[in-house]
Design a protein around this motif. Sequence first.
Motif, PDB file in Angstrom:
ATOM      1  N   GLU A 107      50.345  59.620 -19.570  1.00 47.37           N
ATOM      2  CA  GLU A 107      51.571  60.417 -19.665  1.00 47.37           C
ATOM      3  C   GLU A 107      52.125  60.775 -18.294  1.00 47.37           C
ATOM      4  N   ILE A 108      51.260  61.158 -17.373  1.00 40.49           N
ATOM      5  CA  ILE A 108      51.712  61.506 -16.017  1.00 40.49           C
ATOM      6  C   ILE A 108      52.390  60.305 -15.368  1.00 40.49           C
ATOM      7  N   ASN A 109      51.774  59.144 -15.482  1.00 46.27           N
ATOM      8  CA  ASN A 109      52.348  57.945 -14.871  1.00 46.27           C
ATOM      9  C   ASN A 109      53.648  57.530 -15.527  1.00 46.27           C
ATOM     10  N   GLN A 110      53.700  57.560 -16.841  1.00 44.29           N
ATOM     11  CA  GLN A 110      54.928  57.191 -17.530  1.00 44.29           C
ATOM     12  C   GLN A 110      56.050  58.160 -17.178  1.00 44.29           C
ATOM     13  N   THR A 111      55.754  59.450 -17.190  1.00 47.59           N
ATOM     14  CA  THR A 111      56.774  60.453 -16.877  1.00 47.59           C
ATOM     15  C   THR A 111      57.244  60.315 -15.437  1.00 47.59           C
ATOM     16  N   ALA A 112      56.325  60.084 -14.521  1.00 48.42           N
ATOM     17  CA  ALA A 112      56.698  59.919 -13.111  1.00 48.42           C
ATOM     18  C   ALA A 112      57.638  58.732 -12.931  1.00 48.42           C
ATOM     19  N   ALA A 113      57.343  57.636 -13.612  1.00 41.45           N
ATOM     20  CA  ALA A 113      58.200  56.452 -13.515  1.00 41.45           C
ATOM     21  C   ALA A 113      59.580  56.730 -14.115  1.00 41.45           C
ATOM     22  N   GLU A 114      59.610  57.461 -15.211  1.00 45.79           N
ATOM     23  CA  GLU A 114      60.892  57.800 -15.832  1.00 45.79           C
ATOM     24  C   GLU A 114      61.744  58.684 -14.919  1.00 45.79           C
TER      25      GLU A 114
END
Length: 176
Positions: A107-114
Motif C-alpha cells: 500500500e505504501i508503495n502503490q500510494t507513493a507512486a500514485e
Amino acid sequence: MPLVAEPTTREMLDDQLAQRILVLDGAMGTMVMAAGPTEADYRGQRFKDHAIDLKNANDVLVLTQPELIESIHREYLDAGADIIETDTFNANVISLEEFGLDEFTHEINQTAAEIARRAADEFTAIDPDKPRFVAGSIGPTKVMLSMCGNEEPGRRSHSFAQMVDSYCTQIRGLIA
C-alpha cells in the motif's frame, strides 16, 4: 484515417533522452527532514495508536501526510526536474518491520507512486512538450546478507529468499 498508437512511457523517455539531458529530483529524505514532521505527523490519524514510534519512517508519510509528499514533488518539478522519485527508499518489508509497518509495504508503495504520478501528470499537462516521469525509489534494507554483527559467523538474520520477497512486494506496489 489510420489510428496512431500513443507512444509508450519508454518510447517517450527514450525520445526525451535523445534530445536532452533529463534532470532527476533530489533527496526526498532531506526535504522531509527540512519540513520537520513530528511524531504526530508521522502517525497521522491512521496510526495514532500505533505501538511503535514512527518518527523517521519517512515512507509512511505517503499514507499520513500525502499533501507534504506531493508538495515536495511539486518543488522539484517547479525547479525543473524531469523525473521524480517516489517516497519509497525504505519501503520494503524488511525495513518496515522495524516500525511494525511491514504489512503496509504494498500500500505504501502503490500510494507513493500514485502521489508522484499525479504531480508529474499535472506538470506534463501544463507543458506537454516536456513530459515528466516517475521513478520508483528502491533503497537498501537495514540488514546485510554477508555479515550480521558479532553473531555466529554463518548465521544471517534474513535469507536471500526473504530479501527477494521483500523487494518483490515493494516493486509490485510500485507497479500497481
